[in-house]
Motif scaffolding. Structure first.
Motif: not given
Length: 169
Positions: A31-33, A71-72, A145-148, A154-155
């Motif tokens: 896995r990762n992240s 991952v979107m 988790l998010y990038v940018d 949050v939503t």
């Protein structure tokens, strides 16, 4: 506990280095992240509660298989930089505004989970998948988790919390 050996050479490097020691075990998280973080956390909790290293290692595959990552993908810039897709594939995907959801299979390799053309379709797919999984076997925890785009994260976190009836870590 390393990143998936299918995505990084860290597992092989650590395994080679650990051969000279009797008291080091190297685990391929596959896995990762955030999923990798959950694996590390569960192993640490077991060891802290007194479960032996041998018994923990005997259960490590079960621990790994119980952790998933979705991952979107908004665009393919990061996937291109990491070498996960070619320039041609990234160019075409960005041209058609392709927004897939990718994940990791049980062997630790990246896989395409959905073929979406919009953020809304991604969200619908993800929430449907999580709801189905949760119906079969309740999900006990998740990370968002998010990038940018913290606002979108949050939503999304709120929507997932509502579906699963639990809060993220």
């Amino acid at each position: 506990v390393t990143l998936s050996s299918k995505m990084s050479g860290t597992f092989n490097s650590f395994s080679q280095a650990a051969k000279q020691f009797d008291n080091i075990s190297v685990v391929d998280s596959k896995r990762n992240s955030g999923a990798q973080g959950f694996i590390v956390s569960e192993i640490a909790k077991r060891l802290d509660s007194g479960v032996s290293i041998q018994n923990t290692l005997a259960d490590v595959d079960k621990i790994i298989l119980s952790k998933k990552i979705y991952v979107m993908v908004d665009n393919f810039s990061a996937m291109l930089r990491s070498g996960r897709v070619s320039k041609a594939k990234a160019f075409i995907a960005n041209m058609i505004n392709f927004k897939p959801i990718v994940g990791i299979d049980d062997a630790g390799a990246g896989v395409l989970l959905s073929k979406c053309l919009s953020r809304r379709a991604q969200l619908e797919y993800l929430l449907k998948q999580l709801n189905e999984i949760n119906t079969m076997k309740p999900i006990r925890g998740f990370h968002t988790l998010y990038v940018d785009n913290q606002e979108e994260a949050v939503t999304l976190d709120k929507k997932i919390s509502d579906i699963l009836n639990i809060k993220s870590y």
